[in-house]
Write an enzyme that holds these catalytic residues in place. Structure first.
Site, mmCIF file in Angstrom:
data_model
loop_
_atom_site.group_PDB
_atom_site.id
_atom_site.type_symbol
_atom_site.label_atom_id
_atom_site.label_comp_id
_atom_site.label_asym_id
_atom_site.label_seq_id
_atom_site.Cartn_x
_atom_site.Cartn_y
_atom_site.Cartn_z
ATOM 1 C CE LYS A 134 -3.202 6.367 71.754
ATOM 2 N NZ LYS A 134 -2.050 7.262 71.871
ATOM 3 N N GLY A 185 4.333 8.789 66.014
ATOM 4 C CA GLY A 185 5.198 9.079 64.867
ATOM 5 C C GLY A 185 4.684 8.346 63.656
#
Ligand code: ADP
Ligand code: ASP
Ligand code: MG
Length: 815
Positions: A682, A797
């Site tokens: 990332k 999520g």
């Protein structure tokens, strides 16, 4: 006096003929009528095929003959009461016998001249019209039958004879003056020459028969009754959203029909135009629908484009060479050669350099044309002044038509950019000075996509159809599909986006539905799909060749990310939450971005960092507007944050990791998160998006996992190793607690160096209170130098990740 023409489908069977007779009976109450009848649907083709077979000594022509006979006999038996059938049956039998004799003749001789062919293929109208005439007598007493061959005089250009209007008009007037019948039924399509030979007016020519009669009779109107609700904005069989055009000028209708709108045979319009006779196109099966009115003064419309038409089976012939420049007469010679060979030129373009000239003709004429042209320019070719002509087959002409286009700027720009965005390559362009027509030549394989996308652009209130091809239907994928299902109506009503899912695949199965999958029961559908295969998936997406296609990768699979190039190169957008591609070698990352730019296909990966948080988009906008990123500090792993926030001395590290997995906060393989690889990927992506070149191995990764955990080879082994090393993790927690710190997994970039690792975060640090699975990013830039730009929120999520993918899909749709 009105003239009505009923097409092949309108008289295809007894039911339809009953409907036709009803319409005629109703209309005959008000006006005197000439009623022109086509052959039963498909019969002209059968006749043509029977004659070809007979001439080729193929006896199966007899089966076709029986089929033709049966069709007509069946209709008579259904239409007329038994007592009245026999006269008509024997009349039809006589016609069929005559036809049989001719076909037998072709068979015996093994040949079929153009002259014989015209007699044979005209039988369809002879048969259909006598049946309609007899049936009509049941309801309209003053009705009669007249053979058009006695009225329509032509030359002997068999196959597409030219009408001698002077003689024809006299014959028509004489006959109609002589009869006191109120309704006269006539066969369409056929005429006769001065010598008494049977001729035909060209395929689809019954429309023309009706126009010739209307003109000869100075009719009040001409009605063409067919199987659709008028002339449509595009061929309704290819463009579902096409609409009937209520009102259109003769010239526009002529352009549309010349460029392929089969609903009207092109020569039909001229005779009506000359006499200013309005033409109505009506649907036999929905007679109350208004249809289309073709007239001299159509109603004004807002849209400068009236319709889009196309002709398939086109070849482009290009003649080029220095010998063409400034030499008067090259094009004259070219066109003369083609005209001598009877080749119809549909499309012409010539660059002002005169170096080359390019024409569009039918594929079926291309070989003849090539030979003739190369022959005619033999001398120039041998001296290398002109190249042998180049022929490209399998193309298609697509034309925008509208009288008012000349008063609007930018229409051709819109046309070209709409096609370009969908990777439709334009091979040639022509725009007449009348500006009533802009035509492009494209590959035939793109025709459906081109027509639909142009129709959408010019007629559909800007509603855009987006076609999604989704790979990966795990936690996130499932949520993504739920969100699409929920938002479909909102998107259509508010954003004018019609989002459809065309394909789904997991690692085992894949399904495709060109019309869009139902998202209610996609799981059952997928279970019975074909075996999954990444290569075949790509191939199917390309073959379907749908407009505004987006490939959505919701996997974590390397092979899937390897396929992005193939999509982008076909102008198919790629939206992905899979980080592998953007964190692979720098060269590949740059290559993907360049390919995306080159083919105008968005490549979006917002969910690679911070799930649904708008991190990459914000960063992109900062960089694009000239800001410079100097430092990044971030907690980028929602998974690690969730794990360390819940690892509070009450449960084991192992159990917390397990729970995070169950709740969907870790990658399927949690080692990717815990080893720091995921965070390193990332920060690498953020660094690259900030404009720096860096590789994965440049990022220092101080892992908090014991070596043995890192070395495990499977997910179960990894979990076992977490249990074995429970004390190591407990010690880390205790150490942090004793210093009044919290454990946070931090990624950092400063002075060209990057690192990821577990840190003890003190109370006064912005990261200290980071809750649950939240992410936080601090961008220190030239513009945000004192106080960093801060983005914070749930960073893991299924639902937030899915919404991030959704946002990228909407971004790609607005491209
Ligand atoms: P008929 O047998 O009644 O003469 P055709 O088959 O010759 O009918 O013409 C009608 C057909 O033309 C329609 O069924 C439709 O498929 C096709 N068509 C192609 N382009 C258009 C268009 N722009 N508008 C309406 N119909 C079109
Ligand atoms: N029956 C002829 C054809 O199929 C003429 C027509 O239907 O208009 O071409
Ligand atoms: Mg027709």
């Amino acid at each position: 006096m009105n003239v009505l023409k009923f097409g092949g489908t309108s008289v295809a069977n007894a039911n339809n003929i009953t409907q036709v007779c009803q319409i005629v009976a109703d209309k005959s109450k008000e006006d005197k009528l000439a009623v022109v009848i086509s052959a039963f649907s498909g019969v002209t083709d059968l006749l043509l095929s029977a004659s070809l077979k007979a001439a080729a000594k193929d006896e199966s022509y007899r089966e076709l003959l029986s089929e033709i006979e049966k069709k007509h006999f069946d209709a008579i038996k259904e239409l007329l009461p038994i007592q009245q059938q026999s006269a008509l049956l024997s009349h039809v039998k006589r016609i069929v016998n005559h036809l049989e004799t001719l076909l037998d003749g072709c068979f015996l001789l093994g040949e079929r001249s153009a002259r014989t062919s015209d007699t044979i293929i005209g039988f369809g109208e002879l048969l259909s019209s006598c049946i309609v005439a007899e049936t009509l007598k049941q309801s309209v007493a003053k009705s009669t039958y007249k053979d058009s061959r006695e009225l329509i005089r032509t030359d002997d250009n068999f196959g597409k004879a030219n009408v001698d209007f002077a003689k024809t008009n006299v014959l028509i007037k004489e006959y109609f003056a002589s009869t006191d019948a109120h309704v006269i039924v006539l066969p369409g399509f056929i005429g006769s020459s001065e010598n008494g030979d049977n001729t035909t007016l060209g395929r689809g020519g019954s429309d023309y028969t009706a126009a010739i009669l209307a003109s000869g009779l100075n009719a009040d109107k001409l009605e063409i009754w067919t199987d659709v609700n008028g002339m449509f904005t595009a061929n309704p069989k290819i463009v579902r959203q096409a609409q009937p055009i209520a009102s259109i000028s003769y010239q526009e209708a002529m352009e549309l029909s010349h460029f392929g709108a089969k609903v009207l045979y092109p020569p039909t319009i001229q005779p009506a135009l000359d006499k200013n006779i309005p033409i109505f196109i009506k649907n036999t099966f929905e007679p109350n629908v208004y249809g289309t009115l073709i007239s001299a003064n159509p109603e004004k419309s807002q849209n400068p484009i009236k319709g889009i038409s196309h002709i398939e089976g086109i070849s482009l012939v290009t003649l080029e060479g220095s010998g063409m420049i400034g030499v008067a007469g090259s094009s004259k010679r070219l066109f003369e050669v083609l005209s001598d060979k009877g080749i119809n030129v549909i499309f012409i373009t010539q660059a002002s350099s005169e170096h080359s000239i390019c024409i569009g003709i039918l594929d079926s004429d291309s070989e003849k044309a090539q030979k003739a042209i190369d022959n005619a320019f033999e001398t120039e070719i041998s001296r290398h002044r002109i190249e042998p002509c180049i022929v490209e087959k399998g193309l298609c002409i697509v034309a925008l038509v509208g009288e008012n286009m000349k008063n609007h700027q930018g229409l051709s720009g819109k046309m070209f950019s709409t096609l370009g965005k969908n990777n439709v390559n334009i091979r040639a362009i022509a725009q007449g000075a009348s500006e009533r027509n802009i035509s492009v030549v494209i590959n035939e394989r793109d025709v459906k996509k081109a027509l639909n996308t142009l129709h959408e652009r010019f007629f559909e209130d800007n509603t855009k159809q987006i076609n999604l091809f989704v790979m990966g239907v795990g936690n996130v994928g499932e949520k993504f599909l739920d969100q699409i299902h929920q938002q479909k109506k909102f998107l259509r009503d508010n954003l004018k986006i019609n989002l459809r899912v065309i394909a789904l695949s997991n690692s085992k199965k894949m399904i495709f539905d060109e019309e869009g999958l139902s998202l209610k029961d996609w799981k059952q559908q997928l279970e019975s799909g074909e075996n999954a295969d990444i290569g075949r998936f790509v191939q199917n997406v390309k073959t379907l060749n749908l407009r505004n296609s987006i490939f959505v990768d919701i996997t974590t699979n390397q092979h899937v990310s390897d396929s992005y190039h193939q999509y982008l190169e076909d102008s198919i957008a790629v939206v992905t939450c899979n980080k592998i591609a953007c964190s692979s070698v720098y060269e590949n990352y740059v290559d993907l971005k360049n390919t995306s730019r080159k083919y105008g296909a968005p490549f979006l990966f917002e969910t690679n960092v911070g799930a649904g948080l708008p991190i990459i988009d914000t960063l992109k906008n900062m960089v694009a507007s000239g800001d410079k990123v100097n430092k990044i500090q971030a907690v980028l792993s929602g998974s690690l944050n969730f794990i360390f926030n819940n690892f509070d001395g009450n449960s084991s590290f192992h159990d917390v990791v397990k729970e995070a997995g169950i709740q969907g906060f870790t990658e399927p393989d949690p080692k990717i998160d815990l080893s720091g690889v995921d965070v390193a990927r990332k920060i690498l992506i953020l660094i690259r998006e900030s404009g720096y070149e860096m590789e994965m191995h440049d990022i220092e990764n101080k892992s908090f996992l014991p070596k043995e955990c890192l070395d495990t080879q499977s997910v179960p082994d990894f979990f076992v190793s977490l249990l074995t090393h429970a004390k190591h993790f407990d010690d880390l927690y205790d150490q942090a607690k004793s210093q009044d710190c919290r454990l946070k997994y931090v990624a950092q970039f400063e002075n060209g160096k990057a690192a990821v690792g577990l840190q003890f975060i003190p109370k006064d640090h912005p990261f200290y209170n980071l809750e649950g699975k939240d992410n936080i990013v601090l961008f220190f830039t030239d513009r945000y130098s004192d106080q960093p730009l801060l983005i914070r929120g749930a960073g893991a999520g299924a639902a937030v990740t899915a919404s991030g993918i959704f946002a990228d899909v909407i971004r790609a749709s607005n491209n």
